[in-house]
Design a protein around this motif. Structure first.
Motif, PDB file in Angstrom:
ATOM      1  N   ALA A 251     -48.697   9.871   7.377  1.00  0.00           N
ATOM      2  CA  ALA A 251     -47.641  10.701   7.971  1.00  0.00           C
ATOM      3  C   ALA A 251     -46.914   9.962   9.089  1.00  0.00           C
ATOM      4  N   VAL A 252     -47.666   9.254   9.908  1.00  0.00           N
ATOM      5  CA  VAL A 252     -47.049   8.504  11.010  1.00  0.00           C
ATOM      6  C   VAL A 252     -46.220   7.340  10.471  1.00  0.00           C
ATOM      7  N   LEU A 253     -46.765   6.625   9.499  1.00  0.00           N
ATOM      8  CA  LEU A 253     -46.032   5.498   8.912  1.00  0.00           C
ATOM      9  C   LEU A 253     -44.746   5.968   8.253  1.00  0.00           C
ATOM     10  N   CYS A 254     -44.804   7.096   7.567  1.00  0.00           N
ATOM     11  CA  CYS A 254     -43.615   7.616   6.890  1.00  0.00           C
ATOM     12  C   CYS A 254     -42.556   8.069   7.888  1.00  0.00           C
ATOM     13  N   ALA A 255     -42.984   8.348   9.112  1.00  0.00           N
ATOM     14  CA  ALA A 255     -42.035   8.708  10.171  1.00  0.00           C
ATOM     15  C   ALA A 255     -41.534   7.478  10.924  1.00  0.00           C
ATOM     16  N   GLY A 256     -41.846   6.304  10.401  1.00  0.00           N
ATOM     17  CA  GLY A 256     -41.398   5.071  11.040  1.00  0.00           C
ATOM     18  C   GLY A 256     -42.341   4.547  12.095  1.00  0.00           C
ATOM     19  N   GLY A 257     -43.497   5.182  12.224  1.00  0.00           N
ATOM     20  CA  GLY A 257     -44.485   4.721  13.194  1.00  0.00           C
ATOM     21  C   GLY A 257     -44.447   5.445  14.514  1.00  0.00           C
ATOM     22  N   GLY A 258     -43.284   5.969  14.866  1.00  0.00           N
ATOM     23  CA  GLY A 258     -43.174   6.708  16.120  1.00  0.00           C
ATOM     24  C   GLY A 258     -43.727   5.934  17.296  1.00  0.00           C
ATOM     25  N   PHE A 259     -44.493   6.605  18.118  1.00  0.00           N
ATOM     26  CA  PHE A 259     -45.071   5.971  19.309  1.00  0.00           C
ATOM     27  C   PHE A 259     -46.156   4.960  18.946  1.00  0.00           C
ATOM     28  N   LEU A 260     -46.631   5.003  17.707  1.00  0.00           N
ATOM     29  CA  LEU A 260     -47.662   4.063  17.264  1.00  0.00           C
ATOM     30  C   LEU A 260     -47.068   2.873  16.516  1.00  0.00           C
ATOM     31  N   ASN A 261     -45.746   2.788  16.486  1.00  0.00           N
ATOM     32  CA  ASN A 261     -45.086   1.682  15.797  1.00  0.00           C
ATOM     33  C   ASN A 261     -45.509   0.346  16.421  1.00  0.00           C
ATOM     34  N   GLY A 262     -45.952  -0.569  15.569  1.00  0.00           N
ATOM     35  CA  GLY A 262     -46.421  -1.864  16.046  1.00  0.00           C
ATOM     36  C   GLY A 262     -47.911  -1.904  16.300  1.00  0.00           C
ATOM     37  N   PHE A 263     -48.547  -0.737  16.253  1.00  0.00           N
ATOM     38  CA  PHE A 263     -49.990  -0.672  16.502  1.00  0.00           C
ATOM     39  C   PHE A 263     -50.776  -0.231  15.274  1.00  0.00           C
ATOM     40  N   MET A 264     -50.073  -0.040  14.163  1.00  0.00           N
ATOM     41  CA  MET A 264     -50.732   0.375  12.928  1.00  0.00           C
ATOM     42  C   MET A 264     -51.132  -0.860  12.128  1.00  0.00           C
ATOM     43  N   LYS A 265     -52.370  -0.901  11.684  1.00  0.00           N
ATOM     44  CA  LYS A 265     -52.854  -2.036  10.912  1.00  0.00           C
ATOM     45  C   LYS A 265     -52.434  -1.949   9.442  1.00  0.00           C
ATOM     46  N   ASN A 266     -52.029  -0.759   9.012  1.00  0.00           N
ATOM     47  CA  ASN A 266     -51.703  -0.545   7.613  1.00  0.00           C
ATOM     48  C   ASN A 266     -50.190  -0.631   7.385  1.00  0.00           C
ATOM     49  N   SER A 267     -49.826  -1.010   6.189  1.00  0.00           N
ATOM     50  CA  SER A 267     -48.440  -0.863   5.753  1.00  0.00           C
ATOM     51  C   SER A 267     -48.304   0.492   5.067  1.00  0.00           C
ATOM     52  N   THR A 268     -47.107   1.025   5.009  1.00  0.00           N
ATOM     53  CA  THR A 268     -46.923   2.332   4.384  1.00  0.00           C
ATOM     54  C   THR A 268     -47.423   2.347   2.963  1.00  0.00           C
ATOM     55  N   ALA A 269     -47.138   1.303   2.215  1.00  0.00           N
ATOM     56  CA  ALA A 269     -47.518   1.254   0.802  1.00  0.00           C
ATOM     57  C   ALA A 269     -49.022   1.145   0.592  1.00  0.00           C
ATOM     58  N   SER A 270     -49.743   0.672   1.594  1.00  0.00           N
ATOM     59  CA  SER A 270     -51.186   0.442   1.433  1.00  0.00           C
ATOM     60  C   SER A 270     -52.023   1.695   1.629  1.00  0.00           C
ATOM     61  N   VAL A 271     -51.399   2.780   2.072  1.00  0.00           N
ATOM     62  CA  VAL A 271     -52.121   4.024   2.344  1.00  0.00           C
ATOM     63  C   VAL A 271     -51.806   5.035   1.242  1.00  0.00           C
ATOM     64  N   ALA A 272     -52.833   5.758   0.807  1.00  0.00           N
ATOM     65  CA  ALA A 272     -52.663   6.724  -0.274  1.00  0.00           C
ATOM     66  C   ALA A 272     -51.663   7.797   0.096  1.00  0.00           C
ATOM     67  N   GLY A 273     -51.021   8.349  -0.935  1.00  0.00           N
ATOM     68  CA  GLY A 273     -50.081   9.440  -0.722  1.00  0.00           C
ATOM     69  C   GLY A 273     -48.635   8.976  -0.751  1.00  0.00           C
ATOM     70  N   ALA A 274     -47.742   9.944  -0.767  1.00  0.00           N
ATOM     71  CA  ALA A 274     -46.303   9.667  -0.791  1.00  0.00           C
ATOM     72  C   ALA A 274     -45.645  10.267   0.440  1.00  0.00           C
ATOM     73  N   CYS A 275     -44.566   9.661   0.876  1.00  0.00           N
ATOM     74  CA  CYS A 275     -43.823  10.196   2.023  1.00  0.00           C
ATOM     75  C   CYS A 275     -43.119  11.501   1.627  1.00  0.00           C
ATOM     76  N   VAL A 276     -43.109  12.430   2.527  1.00  0.00           N
ATOM     77  CA  VAL A 276     -42.438  13.712   2.268  1.00  0.00           C
ATOM     78  C   VAL A 276     -41.420  13.987   3.363  1.00  0.00           C
TER      79      VAL A 276
END
Length: 264
Positions: free
Chosen positions: A239-264
């Protein structure tokens, strides 16, 4: 033995009283978690999703979630105040409640919030005392604004779903606490963001199917197994990755595609 130039530099600092550069003692941004048992560290055969979030972040995570709490009881017990005292500029606080906030004040359990979406108040009798009870969004807004005043960023997260396969077929509808959470983030202002954790979790559970999801709720329809908590943590990250990372942008170890689920 230290080189002469290094030794002279150290002696010079001592002699002149000059302190070491502040960067040597700089403090990393910290992520604090505030929530109930679905987020908190647990034992036995259940676990909260907050335990698995650190694996996806490059920042330290402090899990302050505790079982059986609502936005109201977390406030009254001073647990939000504790986090407010701890946070420093640019820290991030994730707030997620809702599982214990419903019910009726006619038999007040100390957790139920006053019904309403704004600044309504209720008078209740709890433990023999007359108390004023605020609404769910009011508790979140008050806590969020106090943290923002300290320079922190706030992520208001919608509550995770109970087992959406419990009735035999998949059923999920966001509760009023999802709407309240989204509105609370808006009221706190630009230093807050909303993450629809509940919808992202439900979507992943739908794709997994009844047999796999039922196993992830070993005791009841609310608390997940460690494997289930890992999936729920992944849903938050998605959810955070699909929102562009928000306040956690740059601190996420995962790429959006590497996490299960689809952006909504």
């Amino acid at each position: 033995m230290l080189p002469i130039s290094t030794l002279l530099g150290v002696l010079g600092l001592v002699a002149t009283g000059i302190s070491a550069p502040s960067s040597l003692v700089s403090r990393a941004q910290t992520v604090y978690l505030a929530g109930d048992s679905t987020m908190a560290k647990a034992t036995s055969n259940i676990q909260g999703w907050g335990v698995y979030l650190p694996y996806s972040l490059s920042l330290p995570v402090v899990n302050k979630a505790i079982g059986g709490r609502s936005a109201r009881s977390f406030t009254v017990e001073g647990r939000f105040d504790e986090i407010v005292k701890l946070v420093q500029p640019n820290d991030i606080v994730v707030i997620e409640f809702g599982h214990n906030d419903g019910g009726s004040l006619s038999t007040d359990n100390g957790r139920t919030d006053c019904p309403g979406a704004g600044n309504e108040t209720c008078t209740s009798n709890y433990n023999g005392q007359t108390v004023t009870v605020l609404t769910y969004p009011a508790y979140l807004v008050n806590a969020g604004r106090a943290m923002v005043a300290k320079g922190a960023k706030v992520i208001i997260s919608s509550p995770t779903p109970n087992n959406p396969w419990e009735g035999g077929t998949f059923t999920y509808s966001p509760s009023r606490f999802t709407t309240y959470s989204k509105d609370a983030a808006t009221k706190i202002g630009p230093s807050a963001m909303f993450v629809d954790h509940g919808t992202y979790t439900a979507n992943i559970f739908k794709s997994l199917g009844k047999a796999k999801v039922d196993v992830m709720y070993p005791n009841d329809h609310t608390h997940t197994s460690p494997a289930g908590a890992d999936v729920v943590a992944g849903a938050f990250v998605k959810a955070v990755l699909c929102a562009g990372g928000g306040f956690l942008n740059g601190f996420m170890k995962n790429s959006t595609a590497s996490v299960a689920g689809a952006c909504v």
